[in-house]
Design an enzyme around this catalytic site. Structure first.
Site, PDB file in Angstrom:
ATOM      1  N   LYS A 131       0.847  -1.203   0.000  1.00  0.00           N
ATOM      2  CA  LYS A 131       0.000   0.000   0.000  1.00  0.00           C
ATOM      3  C   LYS A 131       0.875   1.243   0.000  1.00  0.00           C
ATOM      4  CE  LYS A 131      -4.122  -1.294   2.711  1.00  0.00           C
ATOM      5  NZ  LYS A 131      -4.879  -0.935   3.925  1.00  0.00           N
TER       6      LYS A 131
ATOM      7  N   ASP B 192      -8.253   2.341   4.286  1.00  0.00           N
ATOM      8  CA  ASP B 192      -8.916   1.085   4.601  1.00  0.00           C
ATOM      9  C   ASP B 192      -9.571   0.606   3.312  1.00  0.00           C
ATOM     10  OD1 ASP B 192      -9.337  -0.644   7.036  1.00  0.00           O
ATOM     11  OD2 ASP B 192     -11.314  -0.700   6.112  1.00  0.00           O
TER      12      ASP B 192
HETATM   13  P1  IMP Z   1      -6.904  -3.234   5.506  1.00  0.00           P
HETATM   14  O1  IMP Z   1      -7.222  -2.004   4.704  1.00  0.00           O
HETATM   15  O2  IMP Z   1      -5.651  -3.125   6.284  1.00  0.00           O
HETATM   16  O3  IMP Z   1      -8.089  -3.704   6.311  1.00  0.00           O
HETATM   17  O4  IMP Z   1      -6.574  -4.397   4.469  1.00  0.00           O
HETATM   18  C1  IMP Z   1      -7.267  -4.512   3.286  1.00  0.00           C
HETATM   19  C2  IMP Z   1      -7.073  -5.898   2.671  1.00  0.00           C
HETATM   20  O5  IMP Z   1      -7.856  -5.897   1.462  1.00  0.00           O
HETATM   21  C3  IMP Z   1      -5.638  -6.175   2.247  1.00  0.00           C
HETATM   22  O6  IMP Z   1      -4.924  -6.851   3.232  1.00  0.00           O
HETATM   23  C4  IMP Z   1      -5.848  -7.031   1.006  1.00  0.00           C
HETATM   24  O7  IMP Z   1      -6.063  -8.364   1.369  1.00  0.00           O
HETATM   25  C5  IMP Z   1      -7.132  -6.459   0.414  1.00  0.00           C
HETATM   26  N1  IMP Z   1      -6.797  -5.382  -0.555  1.00  0.00           N
HETATM   27  C6  IMP Z   1      -6.962  -4.036  -0.406  1.00  0.00           C
HETATM   28  N2  IMP Z   1      -6.499  -3.378  -1.468  1.00  0.00           N
HETATM   29  C7  IMP Z   1      -6.010  -4.304  -2.308  1.00  0.00           C
HETATM   30  C8  IMP Z   1      -5.365  -4.216  -3.573  1.00  0.00           C
HETATM   31  O8  IMP Z   1      -5.089  -3.149  -4.136  1.00  0.00           O
HETATM   32  N3  IMP Z   1      -5.028  -5.401  -4.116  1.00  0.00           N
HETATM   33  C9  IMP Z   1      -5.277  -6.607  -3.527  1.00  0.00           C
HETATM   34  N4  IMP Z   1      -5.837  -6.734  -2.345  1.00  0.00           N
HETATM   35  C10 IMP Z   1      -6.214  -5.586  -1.728  1.00  0.00           C
END
Ligand code: IMP
Length: 188
Positions: free
Chosen positions: A15, A66
């Site tokens: 990210k 998020d």
């Molecule tokens: P959080 O925002 O930390 O809750 O994590 C979001 C989760 O969604 C990540 O760990 C990925 O598994 C998935 N995710 C979010 N954005 C992407 C992306 O751009 N590509 C692939 N998976 C994503």
């Protein structure tokens, strides 16, 4: 362009790299936020929780992303629980579990959602949202990216996000779209 110091509430290096690429020209650094339970019911709630936990230095603004995948035939799941959908949450485990659940499903529409919360030194907070629609393909394809990238093919494209270059993914992705809205707000 005014260079802004931006503190990002994440330790997810994928990210952080994508954010740094779109916000090129600004000074972007990651910061671990401790003790935040991402148990909100919406991406907005979780992004706001994370950005509130950032202690900003002088002249800095804070942002928190998020994001997640919403699959139509699963009623929008895994959604806000995308990061914890499989254990351990490796890309292989996440994607295999999803493919297994969709084995008998022909309607494979899905969308990635990204909400970015921004906090100014005054404490003011605002959110922006980016969405990209696509389909969950039947096998994993590509080695780039992270999470569900290898099973998600955006509408109108033959490649999955994991088969695209970083700049092509950023042009199309939920995160790229949210970040470009953020850039407009920052006036850069
Ligand atoms: P959080 O925002 O930390 O809750 O994590 C979001 C989760 O969604 C990540 O760990 C990925 O598994 C998935 N995710 C979010 N954005 C992407 C992306 O751009 N590509 C692939 N998976 C994503």
């Amino acid at each position: 362009m005014k260079k802004t110091k931006i503190m990002v509430a994440t330790t997810n290096r994928h990210k952080l790299r994508e954010i740094g690429q779109v916000l090129r020209g600004h000074r972007v650094k990651g910061h671990r936020v401790i003790g935040v339970r991402e148990n909100g019911r919406t991406f907005e709630a979780n992004a706001i929780k994370k950005v509130k936990a950032l202690k900003l230095g002088t002249g800095e603004i804070g942002i928190a992303d998020d994001s997640g995948l919403m699959v139509n035939c699963l009623g929008g799941k895994p959604g806000v629980r995308s990061a914890r959908f499989a254990s351990p949450p490796t890309p292989e485990n996440l994607c295999s579990k999803l493919l297994q659940l969709l084995k008998n499903c022909s309607a494979r529409g899905a969308r990635f959602v990204c909400v970015i919360a921004v906090k100014w030194p005054s404490g003011r907070i605002r959110t922006v949202r980016g969405v990209v629609a696509g389909r969950i393909i039947r096998e994993m394809r590509g080695r780039r990216g992270f999470g569900y990238d290898s099973v998600f093919r955006p509408c109108g494209y033959k490649k999955t996000f994991a088969e695209m270059s970083a700049s092509q993914k950023n042009r199309l992705s939920h995160r790229g779209r949210a970040l470009r809205k953020l850039k407009t707000i920052l006036g850069a």
